[in-house]
Design an enzyme around this catalytic site. Structure first.
Site, short mmCIF file in Angstrom:
data_model
loop_
_atom_site.label_atom_id
_atom_site.label_comp_id
_atom_site.label_asym_id
_atom_site.label_seq_id
_atom_site.Cartn_x
_atom_site.Cartn_y
_atom_site.Cartn_z
N CYS A 3 0.83 -1.13 -0.07
CA CYS A 3 0.16 -0.04 0.02
C CYS A 3 0.81 1.31 -0.05
CB CYS A 3 -1.05 0.11 1.18
SG CYS A 3 -1.80 1.50 1.39
N CYS A 11 -1.52 6.74 6.04
CA CYS A 11 -2.52 6.09 6.71
C CYS A 11 -1.73 4.76 7.21
CB CYS A 11 -3.58 5.64 5.66
SG CYS A 11 -4.96 4.60 6.34
N CYS A 14 -4.35 0.06 8.62
CA CYS A 14 -4.03 -1.49 8.52
C CYS A 14 -2.75 -1.94 9.31
CB CYS A 14 -3.86 -1.82 6.91
SG CYS A 14 -5.43 -1.65 6.04
N CYS A 88 -7.60 3.54 -2.24
CA CYS A 88 -7.47 2.57 -0.86
C CYS A 88 -7.65 1.23 -1.67
CB CYS A 88 -8.22 2.50 0.19
SG CYS A 88 -8.00 1.32 1.27
N GLN A 212 -22.20 -7.50 7.11
CA GLN A 212 -20.88 -7.69 7.06
C GLN A 212 -19.90 -6.67 6.01
OE1 GLN A 212 -19.46 -9.15 9.68
NE2 GLN A 212 -20.82 -10.54 10.42
N GLU A 262 -34.51 -8.42 16.42
CA GLU A 262 -33.83 -7.31 16.19
C GLU A 262 -34.33 -6.04 16.54
OE1 GLU A 262 -31.25 -4.74 15.10
OE2 GLU A 262 -30.68 -6.64 15.06
N ASN A 305 -25.50 -13.36 17.12
CA ASN A 305 -24.55 -12.66 16.56
C ASN A 305 -24.59 -11.11 17.10
OD1 ASN A 305 -22.51 -11.52 14.63
ND2 ASN A 305 -24.20 -11.21 12.97
N CYS A 331 -17.58 -10.90 16.90
CA CYS A 331 -16.51 -10.10 16.30
C CYS A 331 -15.52 -9.61 17.32
CB CYS A 331 -17.09 -8.76 15.64
SG CYS A 331 -18.28 -7.74 16.87
#
Length: 373
Positions: A3, A11, A14, A88, A212, A262, A305, A331
């Protein structure tokens, strides 16, 4: 992955950029085994599920900076000034192609970027989602309705330059704080949902729907859950924190009662729309998962989830319930470890890493739990 932005120091989001992808997966797997070792036997781990290490993001969350005629789309530096990241390499090809066009359109329309240090300007963010079929949802986050007219006048050119644009909207975020969007949304197009085809199911995203970030890995996640649930053959399934119905719609089967719960009414509308279009027998209700459970007889299998905070007290309910199987997609493996500790009679049969976020330390992990004793 290489990158230019990372190499130039522009940046550093990551944090694993430059680390070989095989090494990233090996390190993540070792970390999860250590963190969840008290709850997940070594033999329960399946091979990690991974997609491409670049070009995988279906959504861009872009801070708008710079000037009216020369905007930046990307992030802010330590001084609150815009850093342009329009090229990006994490974005899906169709999304990557759309972002420079949007930058040109914003500049040509004279939309004034919001300047954080001076608290002046209007356009704060562009939130852009790309579907597997090449369609786009473009959301303009404004401080006030002051430039709503400019965005509305931009729509014909937006449709001409980016003909895949299906949904366009303005979100109003008047407060000076680090949040992406505000409570008010104005949809500017006749169509209000972006269809997202995942496996053999088309989900519908409204402007404020969660989905997602990695469509390829999301497809693998839902397919794995479908396999685990098929093995259990439950007659009744609840999908808690069901969002737009990704798990519930994949798990529906003849003779199986499927219910999704939900808090977001908008997400429930999307799930119902998908179920109706596919002729799937699944029902969806708006409500709080924990409250809902306390008022009804438990099903045979529950899917959870949750957000990063985990399920907390819901884990206590599951431990004391008659639920025989639980599929938990997390997550945040640290809160997953805490929740598993609260459910000692639900033992992990299978566990799998799903690498939603290559080049970072963030991971999705899903476990298949079965009650013992």
């Amino acid at each position: 992955m290489q990158c230019d932005y990372f190499d130039a120091g522009a940046c550093r989001s990551c944090t694993l950029m430059g680390v070989g992808y095989a090494a990233q997966l090996a390190s993540a797997s070792a970390h999860l085994r250590e963190l969840l070792g008290a709850h997940v036997p070594d033999g329960a781990w399946l091979a990690p599920f991974a997609g491409p290490e670049e070009g995988f993001r279906n959504k861009a969350k872009l801070v708008v900076g710079g000037t009216k005629h020369s905007p930046t789309l990307g992030i802010l530096d330590e001084h609150g000034l815009g850093v342009d990241l329009r090229h990006c390499g994490l974005h899906e090809p169709g999304l990557a192609a759309a972002i420079p066009v949007l930058a040109d359109l914003v500049g040509a329309a004279g939309l004034t970027p919001y300047d954080v240090p001076t608290r002046q300007g209007e356009l704060k963010h562009l939130l852009v989602t790309h579907s597997p079929d090449g369609e786009l949802m473009v959301r303009f986050v404004l401080r006030s309705p002051g430039q709503l007219r400019r965005v509305t006048e931009l729509l014909p050119l937006l449709g001409e330059r980016l003909p895949g644009t299906r949904v366009a909207s303005v979100n109003l975020q008047p407060e000076h704080k680090a949040v992406l969007e505000g409570p008010e949304e104005i949809v500017l197009t006749p169509r209000e949902t972006l269809p997202m085809r995942v496996n053999d199911i088309t989900l519908h995203l409204r402007t404020r729907s969660f989905f997602q970030t990695n469509t390829t890995v999301a497809a693998g996640l839902y397919a794995q859950a479908r396999d685990w649930v098929a093995d259990a053959s439950p007659r009744s399934v609840w999908d808690l924190y069901c969002g737009v119905g990704g798990f519930a719609l994949h798990l529906a089967a003849p003779g199986r009662e499927v219910l999704g719960i939900e808090q977001s009414h908008e997400a429930v509308l999307s799930a119902r729309q998908s179920a109706a279009e596919h002729g799937i027998e699944a029902s969806f209700e708006t409500g709080d998962a924990t409250t809902y459970l306390q008022e009804r007889t438990a099903p045979e299998l529950v899917v959870v989830n949750p957000p990063r905070r985990g399920i907390g007290p819901l884990a206590d309910w599951l431990e004391g319930s008659g639920v025989r199987r639980v599929v938990y997609s997390s997550c945040n493996p640290r809160t997953l470890a805490d929740d598993l500790a609260r459910m000692p009679t639900l033992r992990v049969r299978h566990a799998r890493l799903f690498d939603m976020f290559p080049q970072t330390h963030h991971h999705e992990v899903m476990v298949d739990l079965e009650r013992v004793g």
